[in-house]
Design an enzyme around this catalytic site. Structure first.
Site, PDB file in Angstrom:
ATOM      1  N   TYR A  38       0.852  -1.196   0.000  1.00 40.06           N
ATOM      2  CA  TYR A  38       0.000   0.000   0.000  1.00 40.06           C
ATOM      3  C   TYR A  38       0.885   1.243   0.000  1.00 40.06           C
ATOM      4  O   TYR A  38       1.852   1.326   0.778  1.00 40.06           O
ATOM      5  CB  TYR A  38      -0.936   0.000   1.228  1.00 40.06           C
ATOM      6  CG  TYR A  38      -1.931  -1.129   1.127  1.00 40.06           C
ATOM      7  CD1 TYR A  38      -3.122  -0.967   0.425  1.00 40.06           C
ATOM      8  CD2 TYR A  38      -1.638  -2.388   1.655  1.00 40.06           C
ATOM      9  CE1 TYR A  38      -4.011  -2.027   0.267  1.00 40.06           C
ATOM     10  CE2 TYR A  38      -2.516  -3.452   1.508  1.00 40.06           C
ATOM     11  CZ  TYR A  38      -3.702  -3.267   0.807  1.00 40.06           C
ATOM     12  OH  TYR A  38      -4.569  -4.312   0.641  1.00 40.06           O
ATOM     13  N   SER A  39       0.549   2.184  -0.868  1.00 39.37           N
ATOM     14  CA  SER A  39       1.300   3.447  -0.921  1.00 39.37           C
ATOM     15  C   SER A  39       1.086   4.217   0.366  1.00 39.37           C
ATOM     16  O   SER A  39      -0.045   4.323   0.853  1.00 39.37           O
ATOM     17  CB  SER A  39       0.803   4.326  -2.066  1.00 39.37           C
ATOM     18  OG  SER A  39       0.789   3.641  -3.276  1.00 39.37           O
ATOM     19  N   CYS A  56      -0.129   7.396 -10.607  1.00 37.39           N
ATOM     20  CA  CYS A  56      -0.414   6.370  -9.602  1.00 37.39           C
ATOM     21  C   CYS A  56      -1.900   6.016  -9.585  1.00 37.39           C
ATOM     22  O   CYS A  56      -2.766   6.882  -9.695  1.00 37.39           O
ATOM     23  CB  CYS A  56       0.015   6.864  -8.216  1.00 37.39           C
ATOM     24  SG  CYS A  56      -0.026   5.560  -6.963  1.00 37.39           S
ATOM     25  N   GLU A  96       3.598   4.259 -10.721  1.00 40.15           N
ATOM     26  CA  GLU A  96       3.284   3.164  -9.801  1.00 40.15           C
ATOM     27  C   GLU A  96       1.792   2.855  -9.939  1.00 40.15           C
ATOM     28  O   GLU A  96       0.954   3.546  -9.381  1.00 40.15           O
ATOM     29  CB  GLU A  96       3.628   3.543  -8.366  1.00 40.15           C
ATOM     30  CG  GLU A  96       3.683   2.327  -7.466  1.00 40.15           C
ATOM     31  CD  GLU A  96       4.619   2.564  -6.289  1.00 40.15           C
ATOM     32  OE1 GLU A  96       5.826   2.276  -6.421  1.00 40.15           O
ATOM     33  OE2 GLU A  96       4.125   3.045  -5.266  1.00 40.15           O
ATOM     34  N   TYR A 110      -1.328  -0.332 -10.188  1.00 43.00           N
ATOM     35  CA  TYR A 110      -1.614  -1.676  -9.681  1.00 43.00           C
ATOM     36  C   TYR A 110      -3.017  -2.127 -10.070  1.00 43.00           C
ATOM     37  O   TYR A 110      -3.787  -1.361 -10.591  1.00 43.00           O
ATOM     38  CB  TYR A 110      -1.445  -1.709  -8.153  1.00 43.00           C
ATOM     39  CG  TYR A 110      -2.025  -0.510  -7.403  1.00 43.00           C
ATOM     40  CD1 TYR A 110      -3.362  -0.474  -7.040  1.00 43.00           C
ATOM     41  CD2 TYR A 110      -1.222   0.595  -7.065  1.00 43.00           C
ATOM     42  CE1 TYR A 110      -3.892   0.620  -6.355  1.00 43.00           C
ATOM     43  CE2 TYR A 110      -1.735   1.686  -6.380  1.00 43.00           C
ATOM     44  CZ  TYR A 110      -3.079   1.705  -6.026  1.00 43.00           C
ATOM     45  OH  TYR A 110      -3.597   2.785  -5.360  1.00 43.00           O
TER      46      TYR A 110
HETATM   47  P1  FAD Z   1      -7.074 -10.229  -2.939  1.00 43.61           P
HETATM   48  O1  FAD Z   1      -7.830 -11.050  -1.985  1.00 43.61           O
HETATM   49  O2  FAD Z   1      -5.613 -10.437  -3.069  1.00 43.61           O
HETATM   50  O3  FAD Z   1      -7.758 -10.342  -4.333  1.00 43.61           O
HETATM   51  C1  FAD Z   1      -7.117  -9.840  -5.483  1.00 43.61           C
HETATM   52  C2  FAD Z   1      -7.302 -10.864  -6.563  1.00 43.61           C
HETATM   53  O4  FAD Z   1      -8.681 -10.982  -6.877  1.00 43.61           O
HETATM   54  C3  FAD Z   1      -6.640 -10.464  -7.874  1.00 43.61           C
HETATM   55  O5  FAD Z   1      -5.304 -10.857  -7.904  1.00 43.61           O
HETATM   56  C4  FAD Z   1      -7.487 -11.158  -8.879  1.00 43.61           C
HETATM   57  O6  FAD Z   1      -7.058 -12.500  -9.012  1.00 43.61           O
HETATM   58  C5  FAD Z   1      -8.855 -11.190  -8.237  1.00 43.61           C
HETATM   59  N1  FAD Z   1      -9.707 -10.143  -8.779  1.00 43.61           N
HETATM   60  C6  FAD Z   1      -9.614  -8.817  -8.542  1.00 43.61           C
HETATM   61  N2  FAD Z   1     -10.585  -8.153  -9.187  1.00 43.61           N
HETATM   62  C7  FAD Z   1     -11.300  -9.077  -9.832  1.00 43.61           C
HETATM   63  C8  FAD Z   1     -12.423  -9.015 -10.689  1.00 43.61           C
HETATM   64  N3  FAD Z   1     -12.999  -7.847 -10.981  1.00 43.61           N
HETATM   65  N4  FAD Z   1     -12.899 -10.165 -11.190  1.00 43.61           N
HETATM   66  C9  FAD Z   1     -12.312 -11.351 -10.896  1.00 43.61           C
HETATM   67  N5  FAD Z   1     -11.240 -11.464 -10.096  1.00 43.61           N
HETATM   68  C10 FAD Z   1     -10.737 -10.360  -9.596  1.00 43.61           C
HETATM   69  N6  FAD Z   1      -4.438  -0.502  -2.850  1.00 43.61           N
HETATM   70  C11 FAD Z   1      -5.063   0.485  -2.164  1.00 43.61           C
HETATM   71  O7  FAD Z   1      -6.246   0.366  -1.840  1.00 43.61           O
HETATM   72  N7  FAD Z   1      -4.397   1.618  -1.798  1.00 43.61           N
HETATM   73  C12 FAD Z   1      -3.100   1.820  -2.119  1.00 43.61           C
HETATM   74  O8  FAD Z   1      -2.516   2.870  -1.784  1.00 43.61           O
HETATM   75  C13 FAD Z   1      -2.412   0.786  -2.831  1.00 43.61           C
HETATM   76  N8  FAD Z   1      -1.118   0.934  -3.148  1.00 43.61           N
HETATM   77  C14 FAD Z   1      -0.477  -0.051  -3.824  1.00 43.61           C
HETATM   78  C15 FAD Z   1       0.866   0.136  -4.139  1.00 43.61           C
HETATM   79  C16 FAD Z   1       1.546  -0.837  -4.844  1.00 43.61           C
HETATM   80  C17 FAD Z   1       3.014  -0.616  -5.179  1.00 43.61           C
HETATM   81  C18 FAD Z   1       0.880  -2.022  -5.245  1.00 43.61           C
HETATM   82  C19 FAD Z   1       1.597  -3.092  -6.006  1.00 43.61           C
HETATM   83  C20 FAD Z   1      -0.446  -2.210  -4.922  1.00 43.61           C
HETATM   84  C21 FAD Z   1      -1.149  -1.235  -4.211  1.00 43.61           C
HETATM   85  N9  FAD Z   1      -2.491  -1.394  -3.843  1.00 43.61           N
HETATM   86  C22 FAD Z   1      -3.140  -0.383  -3.173  1.00 43.61           C
HETATM   87  C23 FAD Z   1      -3.226  -2.661  -4.134  1.00 43.61           C
HETATM   88  C24 FAD Z   1      -3.092  -3.625  -2.953  1.00 43.61           C
HETATM   89  O9  FAD Z   1      -1.748  -4.065  -2.853  1.00 43.61           O
HETATM   90  C25 FAD Z   1      -3.951  -4.897  -3.102  1.00 43.61           C
HETATM   91  O10 FAD Z   1      -3.651  -5.488  -4.328  1.00 43.61           O
HETATM   92  C26 FAD Z   1      -5.439  -4.625  -3.035  1.00 43.61           C
HETATM   93  O11 FAD Z   1      -5.790  -4.036  -1.779  1.00 43.61           O
HETATM   94  C27 FAD Z   1      -6.220  -5.943  -3.153  1.00 43.61           C
HETATM   95  O12 FAD Z   1      -5.741  -6.837  -2.189  1.00 43.61           O
HETATM   96  P2  FAD Z   1      -6.744  -7.826  -1.441  1.00 43.61           P
HETATM   97  O13 FAD Z   1      -5.942  -8.694  -0.559  1.00 43.61           O
HETATM   98  O14 FAD Z   1      -7.864  -7.074  -0.848  1.00 43.61           O
HETATM   99  O15 FAD Z   1      -7.342  -8.658  -2.657  1.00 43.61           O
END
Ligand code: FAD
Ligand code: A2P
Length: 298
Positions: A77-78, A256, A296, A298
């Site tokens: 997360y940023s 971003c 950046e 994602y």
């Molecule tokens: P997970 O449980 O990991 O689910 C994600 C997975 O669900 C995906 O990989 C995909 O397989 C599946 N999926 C997603 N959407 C769909 C869809 N529509 N249909 C079907 N499958 C789908 N997030 C923020 O909120 N704020 C930030 O500031 C932020 N900064 C980031 C900075 C960087 C450098 C990076 C790499 C990511 C950032 N993110 C940010 C994103 C964050 O890291 C997570 O990826 C995001 O919160 C989702 O994680 P999760 O565990 O909730 O979802």
């Protein structure tokens, strides 16, 4: 701080730092789509202390286990706060998190870590890793111009930059007397989804010559073709002014948020460059090489 001195990986997944939730509140107004929270962690007591600078990210490891019975992997997360934190005491870090939600086979799926983060309460303990990332660091130059292209939570690093530039107590702390131009292009689905809007309006009122703020509210405004208004449409509208800025070597551009916006931004920059007789396909790698094009997504 010199680039090489920027801290990275002070805490790794095997030995994360345990922070304490200080605050967790919604950033959205009535009628907004989804869930986006501002979350602050207390970092006190860290040994070593988890220092970070504006533009970096941290990793969060959600409580519980994945489908294979393994601890959840970290999500990045940023960081949305300056190194001095929202309370200017230098012992907190803040994030801006959207809960991932999507429909699959008629069921609503909630993202693991984003749901965990949106649900945690003050006092809860959270495993934190990092900091990581040197892609989105600000230049040291007080005369730099900073163009920011953000969608949704992509505002997070930009919020830290803008606090560093324009928040009175932060300016006192950081001794960084920003004198350049900052231009934020912000994409949100509805007005109620605009993030940190009151702060941004205050900066506009206090620094009218240094801050410009252009919104693209996709589900309330239309682009020239009658479609949803995206930040790339605003880039196209502002092509001339934007490229006048880019021709100044003190100008940095930061992108971003949604990965999906990259082709649209590229297309808009290509068109905008053409109007000035420039070739974006050549210019972009030059900007990148000069450390002036920061992405950046994602
Ligand atoms: P997970 O449980 O990991 O689910 C994600 C997975 O669900 C995906 O990989 C995909 O397989 C599946 N999926 C997603 N959407 C769909 C869809 N529509 N249909 C079907 N499958 C789908 N997030 C923020 O909120 N704020 C930030 O500031 C932020 N900064 C980031 C900075 C960087 C450098 C990076 C790499 C990511 C950032 N993110 C940010 C994103 C964050 O890291 C997570 O990826 C995001 O919160 C989702 O994680 P999760 O565990 O909730 O979802
Ligand atoms: P929309 O969802 O109306 O199509 P949030 O993260 O709060 O949903 O905000 C993301 C913003 O970015 C929304 O306004 C969203 O519009 C917009 N958006 C979605 N896809 C793109 C894209 N390909 N390029 C630019 N902006 C996009």
């Amino acid at each position: 701080m010199k680039h090489a001195d920027v801290p990275v990986n002070t805490y790794r997944p095997k030995t994360p730092f345990t922070g304490t939730v200080k605050e967790n509140y919604s950033l959205l107004k009535e009628g907004a789509i989804g869930r986006v929270n501002h979350i602050t962690f207390d970092l006190s007591g860290g040994d070593p202390f988890l220092n970070y600078v504006e533009g970096q990210s941290i990793g969060i490891m959600a409580d519980g286990e994945d489908a294979n019975g393994k601890p959840h992997k970290l999500r990045l997360y940023s960081i949305a706060s300056t190194r001095h934190g929202d309370n200017f005491e230098g012992n907190t870090v803040s994030l801006c998190v959207r809960q991932l939600q999507y429909e699959k086979d008629g069921q609503t799926i909630n993202g693991v870590c984003s749901t965990y983060l949106c649900d945690i309460k003050p006092g809860d303990k959270v495993k934190i890793t990092g900091p990581v990332g040197k892609e989105m660091l600000l230049p040291e130059d007080e005369d730099a111009n900073i163009v920011m292209l953000a969608t949704g939570t992509g505002i997070a690093p930009m919020r830290a930059y803008l606090r560093r530039m324009f928040e009175p107590s932060e300016r006192e702390k950081n001794n960084w007397n920003f004198k350049g131009k900052a231009w934020l292009f912000m994409g949100a689905p509805k007005s109620a989804n605009l993030l940190y809007e009151e702060d941004l309006q205050r900066y506009l009122a206090n620094y009218p010559d240094n801050f410009k703020y252009t919104k693209a509210i996709s589900r309330e405004q239309q682009n020239a073709k009658g479609g949803r208004m995206y930040i790339q449409d605003r880039v196209t509208e502002s092509a001339n002014e934007l490229f006048n800025m880019i021709e100044d070597e003190k100008t940095h551009i930061y992108l971003c948020g949604l990965k999906g916006m990259e082709p649209g931004i590229d297309e808009a920059m290509t068109k905008a460059a053409q109007e000035k007789g420039l070739n974006w396909a050549e210019l972009r790698p030059q900007l990148r090489k000069a450390g002036r094009w920061h992405v950046e997504t994602y």
